[in-house]
Each structure stands twice: as structure tokens, then as C-alpha cells.
Scaffold this motif. Structure first.
Motif, PDB file in Angstrom:
ATOM      1  N   PHE A 127       4.362   3.128  17.606  1.00 60.10           N
ATOM      2  CA  PHE A 127       5.380   4.133  17.301  1.00 60.10           C
ATOM      3  C   PHE A 127       5.499   4.474  15.819  1.00 60.10           C
ATOM      4  O   PHE A 127       5.591   5.664  15.474  1.00 60.10           O
ATOM      5  N   PRO A 128       5.523   3.509  14.885  1.00 64.87           N
ATOM      6  CA  PRO A 128       5.653   3.889  13.468  1.00 64.87           C
ATOM      7  C   PRO A 128       4.550   4.827  12.988  1.00 64.87           C
ATOM      8  O   PRO A 128       4.801   5.721  12.179  1.00 64.87           O
ATOM      9  N   PHE A 129       3.329   4.643  13.487  1.00 67.24           N
ATOM     10  CA  PHE A 129       2.231   5.533  13.103  1.00 67.24           C
ATOM     11  C   PHE A 129       2.500   6.954  13.606  1.00 67.24           C
ATOM     12  O   PHE A 129       2.301   7.935  12.876  1.00 67.24           O
ATOM     13  N   ALA A 130       2.938   7.063  14.868  1.00 67.45           N
ATOM     14  CA  ALA A 130       3.208   8.383  15.445  1.00 67.45           C
ATOM     15  C   ALA A 130       4.372   9.063  14.729  1.00 67.45           C
ATOM     16  O   ALA A 130       4.327  10.271  14.457  1.00 67.45           O
ATOM     17  N   LEU A 131       5.410   8.290  14.418  1.00 67.69           N
ATOM     18  CA  LEU A 131       6.575   8.864  13.741  1.00 67.69           C
ATOM     19  C   LEU A 131       6.217   9.317  12.330  1.00 67.69           C
ATOM     20  O   LEU A 131       6.594  10.426  11.902  1.00 67.69           O
ATOM     21  N   ALA A 132       5.497   8.486  11.587  1.00 71.79           N
ATOM     22  CA  ALA A 132       5.120   8.840  10.216  1.00 71.79           C
ATOM     23  C   ALA A 132       4.256  10.094  10.198  1.00 71.79           C
ATOM     24  O   ALA A 132       4.435  10.982   9.349  1.00 71.79           O
ATOM     25  N   ALA A 133       3.319  10.205  11.142  1.00 76.68           N
ATOM     26  CA  ALA A 133       2.454  11.387  11.202  1.00 76.68           C
ATOM     27  C   ALA A 133       3.263  12.634  11.539  1.00 76.68           C
ATOM     28  O   ALA A 133       3.004  13.718  10.984  1.00 76.68           O
ATOM     29  N   ALA A 134       4.230  12.510  12.440  1.00 77.13           N
ATOM     30  CA  ALA A 134       5.048  13.665  12.827  1.00 77.13           C
ATOM     31  C   ALA A 134       5.884  14.169  11.651  1.00 77.13           C
ATOM     32  O   ALA A 134       5.959  15.381  11.397  1.00 77.13           O
ATOM     33  N   ILE A 135       6.512  13.256  10.944  1.00 73.02           N
ATOM     34  CA  ILE A 135       7.329  13.661   9.790  1.00 73.02           C
ATOM     35  C   ILE A 135       6.433  14.249   8.701  1.00 73.02           C
ATOM     36  O   ILE A 135       6.782  15.275   8.090  1.00 73.02           O
ATOM     37  N   ALA A 136       5.278  13.620   8.464  1.00 70.78           N
ATOM     38  CA  ALA A 136       4.355  14.148   7.457  1.00 70.78           C
ATOM     39  C   ALA A 136       3.900  15.553   7.824  1.00 70.78           C
ATOM     40  O   ALA A 136       3.774  16.423   6.950  1.00 70.78           O
ATOM     41  N   TYR A 137       3.659  15.789   9.104  1.00 68.05           N
ATOM     42  CA  TYR A 137       3.230  17.125   9.539  1.00 68.05           C
ATOM     43  C   TYR A 137       4.272  18.175   9.172  1.00 68.05           C
ATOM     44  O   TYR A 137       3.946  19.227   8.606  1.00 68.05           O
ATOM     45  N   VAL A 138       5.527  17.898   9.497  1.00 69.17           N
ATOM     46  CA  VAL A 138       6.584  18.871   9.205  1.00 69.17           C
ATOM     47  C   VAL A 138       6.723  19.095   7.706  1.00 69.17           C
ATOM     48  O   VAL A 138       6.776  20.241   7.232  1.00 69.17           O
ATOM     49  N   LEU A 139       6.764  18.017   6.949  1.00 70.59           N
ATOM     50  CA  LEU A 139       6.986  18.154   5.502  1.00 70.59           C
ATOM     51  C   LEU A 139       5.816  18.840   4.813  1.00 70.59           C
ATOM     52  O   LEU A 139       6.010  19.735   3.979  1.00 70.59           O
ATOM     53  N   VAL A 140       4.602  18.463   5.179  1.00 65.38           N
ATOM     54  CA  VAL A 140       3.429  19.017   4.507  1.00 65.38           C
ATOM     55  C   VAL A 140       3.160  20.448   4.950  1.00 65.38           C
ATOM     56  O   VAL A 140       2.983  21.354   4.122  1.00 65.38           O
TER      57      VAL A 140
END
Length: 431
Positions: A184-197
């Protein structure tokens, strides 16, 4: 004979990729051919009729029931306005700040993704969320990808997915849950990074949305009735099954049933409960029919590849090409990530399930290592595959192509797969 079986598998992949055959039909045909090539008799022990078809078809029955209950709960979230209310509240909170709106919709998508997957989850979060993001300036491709990345962030907590991997790989639910929590932490970090970037890199694009963000208000009733908002306490519905399954270690099917009952009791008058229960249940059957059909076919394929003749034929070939060094394991299977796209051979809801069964049956990798590999690939398929229903729906609703969404999201979910494979190698494989 092992080479012939691999060639047949390749032909099955070609038939699915070219859409000559629907995936479920191709998997069943592939299973029957593999069984014959493995020397299975028509009837009796380890046979085509009795083992592959009769025992294989209901092998994933627990997963099918979990999928049906998740779809039923999803229909309740839609009909009672719970999903729409969650999105509207987030949009109101975010105001005209694009990144805040996108992050809020991402959170709702993740929450909905814990209940049900595929196109229903995308629709529940996206019907209001995508127009809202576009209206405040989020680019269309980013808006569609935000819904998908959110669903993928919730996927590690999706109870039907736990049940599928538990049954298909013959692992305890606790083992599946333990790895999913680590993923889960990997999926969450990637999702937030996608939105921000992506929202900052592509900038704000002011455009008119073709869909209405809010429902048309009626002439009577308060604000909640006009907008179709569900009561605040009903908004806890998506977390009820999770709390029961995680906090109280309740089994998956009772946890989902509790979510259904909670949604019903908190949103429906007693005299309307019977009709709503039946209406949403029948609607849930319609939503669940395609995945249930697929799981019947996957069960048949798993039964075929586990036949003694198939295992004996495939074992030397698979051993010869499977890396056992932890570093090589991560490197090779990370490079093979694109093979789970376009219904490819590593798609766990297709031929990938059969390959996973071969890896376990031949003893190449322990079942928990195959779990790590399969769940890592599933994070990619659930977001970036242009043929998956949630990707197609989200892209078309946002007014872009699924391939555009794939290009934008693939780097992020590829990183999730890398994280999952590293976790798998470090935990279950010796260097």
C-alpha cells in the motif's frame, strides 16, 4: 511437450490480443488443449471433464461471491448517493484550488476502490470527480489518471482481491493481507506523486466541462435533499468492511455483508428496504457478471496447469528461464512489466493466472513470492492497461484516449511494481 504447451499459450495470448476470442473463452479453450497435451483422460482422476472443467469451474467460488457482494455494495453507494456525496464534499472543500480538488478526488477514488474495482469504481468516483477536476483546470488526461491512480491506491485493501489471491494461490487470507498492507505505501506514494507532478507539469487548462458537477436540484426539501446528499454517518460505509476485516479479523464475505447492511440502514426508510435490497442486488449481478465469468475461466485454467502431466512437461523449461538470484529476480520481472498490458501473458486476470499456477505447481518459487509478483503486476494492469474497463471508461469520460492515459500513468505504476518486486525479493527470496 513443454515447448508445445508454451506455444499453445502463446497462441492463446495472440487470440486475446487480436480479440479473435473473448478472454474467458480463450482461457477455457486453452485449458482444455493443455489438459489433452498433458495426457489427461476424458474422465476420472486428473481428467479433462472431472478435474479441469467440473472442479476447476467453481474453484474460485469464494472470490465470485466476494465480487458479487462488492458489486452490490457499489450499487448501494451509487443509488443512495454516498459516493456522490463524498465527491461533492471534497470538491466543495477544495474550492477553486486544482491540486486540492485532485487530491480530494484521489482520496475518494481510493476509498471507493476498497469496495469494488474496475469500471464501477471509476464511475462512482469519476461521474462527478472528473468534471469537477476539469472545471477547475486539471488537464483531462490528468483527471482520468487521478481516478485510476486512486482506485489503485485503494486496491491493496479491496477485500475481493484478497479473496482472489488467497484462493488462486492457495494462501491464507492473512498472508495475502500482510503483503497487501506492505504494498500500500508504494501505491499511495505513486498516486500522490502523480497528482502533484502531472497537475503542475502540465499546468492549468481552463475548459468547460460537458458534464454537470452537481445534480439538478429539486424544488422542495433542504440542501441535502436537493443535492441528493447522503447522511454524514452513511459516508462511513466504505470503511465498515475494512474495519471489520482488519481490526476485528472478520472473514471477507461477512465483512462485505456488514457493509451492505450498514449502507442500507443508514440511508433507507424501513418500508423501502426490501425494494432497494432487491433492486441493488440485481444491479450488482449485472456488474459482477463479466468478472465472475472470467473467474470461472481462470479456475479452469488453473486446474489444467496443475495437472501432473502439465507440471512434468513445464517444470524443466520454466526452471531454466526463471531467475533465483534476488537482484536478477527484480531486474527481469521489472523489465517484463509491459507484458501485463493489453491482456498480455503476465496479466493476472488472464494467462498470468496460469503462469502463476505453473510457478507454484513446479516449485520454482514459493507461493508467497508469486503473490508478490502477481500483486505488483496487478497494480500496473489496474491503471495503465488500455483494454481494462476502468481505464477505457475514465479516458472516454474525460474526452481522451486510453493510450494517452497509459503513457502518463505507466511510469508511476511501473515504479509501484518495482517496489513490490523489491519487497518480494527481500522478503521471500535469498540472494
Amino acid at each position: 511437450m513443454g515447448v508445445v504447451i508454451l506455444l499453445v499459450m502463446a497462441a492463446g495470448v495472440a487470440a486475446m490480443l487480436s480479440r479473435k476470442l473473448p478472454t474467458a473463452f480463450a482461457l477455457v479453450l486453452l485449458a482444455v488443449v493443455i489438459a489433452f497435451l498433458a495426457g489427461a483422460p476424458l474422465t476420472g482422476k486428473n481428467s479433462v471433464f472431472d478435474t479441469v472443467l467440473q472442479e476447476g469451474a467453481p474453484a474460485l467460488a469464494a472470490t465470485m461471491i466476494a465480487i458479487l457482494l462488492g458489486s452490490w455494495l457499489g450499487k448501494l453507494l451509487e443509488e443512495t448517493g454516498i459516493a456522490g456525496t463524498l465527491v461533492r464534499k471534497i470538491v466543495e472543500f477544495g474550492g477553486d484550488r486544482p491540486v486540492f480538488v485532485a487530491l480530494g478526488v484521489l482520496a475518494v477514488s481510493a476509498l471507493v476502490g476498497t469496495v469494488t474495482g474496475s469500471a464501477p469504481a471509476a464511475m462512482l468516483a469519476g461521474l462527478i470527480g472528473i468534471p469537477a477536476m476539469i472545471a477547475v483546470g486539471i488537464p483531462k488526461v490528468t483527471a482520468a489518471g487521478t481516478i485510476l491512480m486512486g482506485i489503485a491506491a485503494g486496491m491493496p485493501f479491496e477485500l475481493p482481491v484478497w479473496q482472489f489471491f488467497s484462493t488462486a494461490l492457495d494462501l491464507p487470507v492473512d498472508t495475502v493481507r500482510g503483503f497487501m498492507l506492505k504494498l500500500f505505501p508504494f501505491a499511495l506514494a505513486a498516486a500522490i506523486a502523480y497528482v502533484l507532478v502531472e497537475s503542475r507539469r502540465r499546468g492549468v487548462e481552463h475548459t468547460w466541462s460537458l458534464k454537470s458537477v452537481q445534480s439538478k436540484p429539486s424544488s422542495r426539501g433542504g440542501r441535502r435533499q436537493r443535492l441528493g446528499d447522503a447522511p454524514w454517518y452513511a459516508l462511513l460505509t466504505p470503511v465498515v468492511p475494512l474495519v471489520l476485516a482488519l481490526g476485528f479479523d472478520l472473514a471477507i464475505i461477512p465483512s462485505l455483508l456488514a457493509g451492505v447492511l450498514y449502507a442500507l440502514v443508514t440511508t433507507t426508510r424501513p418500508r423501502e428496504m426490501n425494494r432497494r435490497l432487491l433492486r441493488t442486488l440485481y444491479g450488482g449481478f449485472e456488474v459482477a457478471a463479466p468478472p465472475i465469468t472470467l473467474f470461472v475461466a481462470i479456475g479452469i485454467l488453473l486446474a489444467a496447469v496443475k495437472l501432473p502431466g502439465a507440471v512434468d512437461a513445464l517444470e524443466p523449461l520454466v526452471k531454466a528461464v526463471s531467475p533465483h538470484n534476488a537482484v536478477l529476480f527484480v531486474l527481469v520481472f521489472t523489465l517484463l512489466v509491459p507484458l501485463c498490458l493489453y491482456r498480455g501473458p503476465l496479466n493476472v486476470f488472464g494467462l498470468g493466472a496460469g503462469i502463476a499456477g505453473v510457478l507454484i505447481a513446479t516449485g520454482i518459487y514459493p507461493a508467497v513470492a508469486v503473490l508478490g509478483m502477481a500483486t505488483s503486476y496487478n497494480q500496473v494492469f489496474g491503471v495503465a492497461d488500455p483494454t481494462s474497463t476502468q481505464t477505457v471508461w475514465s479516458a472516454q469520460y474525460a474526452g481522451v484516449s486510453p493510450q494517452q492515459v497509459m503513457v502518463r500513468t505507466l511510469p508511476y505504476v511501473w515504479a509501484v511494481a518495482l517496489g513490490g518486486l523489491c519487497l518480494t525479493a527481500a522478503t521471500y527470496l535469498s540472494s
